[in-house]
Design a protein around this motif. Structure first.
Motif, PDB file in Angstrom:
ATOM      1  N   UNK A   1       1.895  -2.749  12.969  1.00  0.00           N
ATOM      2  CA  UNK A   1       1.821  -2.767  11.422  1.00  0.00           C
ATOM      3  C   UNK A   1       2.923  -1.988  10.732  1.00  0.00           C
ATOM      4  N   UNK A   2       4.054  -1.580  11.403  1.00  0.00           N
ATOM      5  CA  UNK A   2       4.930  -0.784  10.608  1.00  0.00           C
ATOM      6  C   UNK A   2       6.171  -1.523  10.351  1.00  0.00           C
ATOM      7  N   UNK A   3       7.170  -1.105   9.841  1.00  0.00           N
ATOM      8  CA  UNK A   3       8.379  -1.831   9.221  1.00  0.00           C
ATOM      9  C   UNK A   3       9.522  -1.852  10.391  1.00  0.00           C
ATOM     10  N   UNK A   4      10.292  -2.776  10.396  1.00  0.00           N
ATOM     11  CA  UNK A   4      11.250  -2.836  11.290  1.00  0.00           C
ATOM     12  C   UNK A   4      12.271  -1.858  11.367  1.00  0.00           C
ATOM     13  N   UNK A   5      12.582  -1.427  12.459  1.00  0.00           N
ATOM     14  CA  UNK A   5      13.597  -0.485  12.587  1.00  0.00           C
ATOM     15  C   UNK A   5      14.835  -1.034  13.375  1.00  0.00           C
TER      16      UNK A   5
ATOM     17  N   UNK B   1       0.858  -1.253  -0.059  1.00  0.00           N
ATOM     18  CA  UNK B   1      -0.018   0.023  -0.027  1.00  0.00           C
ATOM     19  C   UNK B   1       0.851   1.445   0.085  1.00  0.00           C
ATOM     20  N   UNK B   2       0.197   2.349  -0.268  1.00  0.00           N
ATOM     21  CA  UNK B   2       0.987   3.649  -0.347  1.00  0.00           C
ATOM     22  C   UNK B   2       1.601   4.088   1.118  1.00  0.00           C
ATOM     23  N   UNK B   3       0.983   3.440   2.237  1.00  0.00           N
ATOM     24  CA  UNK B   3       1.274   3.957   3.660  1.00  0.00           C
ATOM     25  C   UNK B   3       2.386   2.904   3.682  1.00  0.00           C
ATOM     26  N   UNK B   4       2.740   1.712   3.403  1.00  0.00           N
ATOM     27  CA  UNK B   4       3.696   0.851   3.759  1.00  0.00           C
ATOM     28  C   UNK B   4       4.846   1.264   2.742  1.00  0.00           C
ATOM     29  N   UNK B   5       4.632   1.662   1.726  1.00  0.00           N
ATOM     30  CA  UNK B   5       5.730   2.062   0.857  1.00  0.00           C
ATOM     31  C   UNK B   5       6.541   3.436   1.586  1.00  0.00           C
ATOM     32  N   UNK B   6       5.531   4.362   1.767  1.00  0.00           N
ATOM     33  CA  UNK B   6       6.069   5.265   2.650  1.00  0.00           C
ATOM     34  C   UNK B   6       6.811   5.359   4.046  1.00  0.00           C
ATOM     35  N   UNK B   7       6.306   4.297   4.775  1.00  0.00           N
ATOM     36  CA  UNK B   7       6.926   3.801   6.028  1.00  0.00           C
ATOM     37  C   UNK B   7       8.532   3.038   5.573  1.00  0.00           C
TER      38      UNK B   7
END
Length: 230
Positions: A218-222, A5-11
């Motif tokens: 729901x976010x990417x790994x940091x 999704x656009x949200x995932x790509x941005x994150x």
């Protein structure tokens, strides 16, 4: 392959090729990537240099974070009748004896944590198959077998919880919610790291931490620099 999704790509762009060197930087990115439409859980994933199949390389302990984890829990106390009043007056949601054992044996588990006094443990043995897979079996190591119910209940009501490494040597544990302030998340993260470090199994040789990551549910790994807590 499923399209992001656009949200995932941005994150993902906010976290790609970044290794955070301070808790302030890591928590700032964490909050920026908490963009779901609900309050997300914040998690730490620590890959440790341990092999839990050996008794001296197992990690299982408890911790109380400075700001809690943002979750209220229902606590059941299994004890004899003389302790019912003490348990009820100190925050227990469910208190019982043989009647509670019968409820559990029938699959009626309406609690998140079970605390028992030592005299009730022999009666609980037959419920190991019910409570064990759910992680609800009381044990002295986790602090859920106690003779001081008032103090034990106070600790768990304040946010004390148990965590352990899985069979691959990774600790997956939440340390707050995305609506916590940056300082609250930083304090909790540091306290959790110190707890893992201080409970290093005696059988570990050489470097203890392999890698550290934080994320929202729901976010990417940091990725965190392994030296950032020194």
């Amino acid at each position: 392959m499923r399209k992001l999704s656009r949200r995932q790509q941005t994150n993902r762009k906010k976290t790609e090729n970044i290794i955070c060197s301070s808790t302030e930087e890591a928590v700032s990115i964490l909050i920026e990537t908490a963009t779901a439409k609900f309050t997300e859980t914040v998690e730490l994933h620590a890959n440790l240099n341990i092999d839990p199949k050996y008794a001296d390389q197992q990690l299982r302990t408890t911790v109380t974070l400075p700001n809690g984890v943002g979750k209220s829990i229902r606590i059941a106390v299994l004890t004899n009748e003389t302790n019912f009043a003490e348990a009820s007056n100190n925050g227990a949601d469910i208190v019982g004896s043989n009647d509670l054992i019968e409820e559990i044996s029938q699959g009626n588990i309406n609690f998140d944590l079970l605390i028992a006094t030592p005299d009730m443990m022999p009666k609980l043995a037959k419920l190991g198959r019910v409570l064990g897979p759910k992680g609800l079996m009381p044990s002295p190591k986790s602090g859920t077998v106690s003779t001081t119910l008032s103090a034990t209940l106070e600790e768990f009501k304040k946010g004390k919880f148990e965590y352990k490494a899985d069979k691959t040597g990774i600790v997956h544990v939440s340390f707050g919610k995305s609506n916590f302030s940056a300082s609250q998340l930083s304090e909790n993260l540091i306290a959790l790291y110190k707890s893992i470090e201080q409970n290093r199994p005696p059988g570990v040789k050489g470097k203890y931490f392999k890698s550290l990551f934080i994320c929202t549910s729901m976010g990417p790994s940091i990725q965190l620099d392994l030296n950032m807590f020194d």
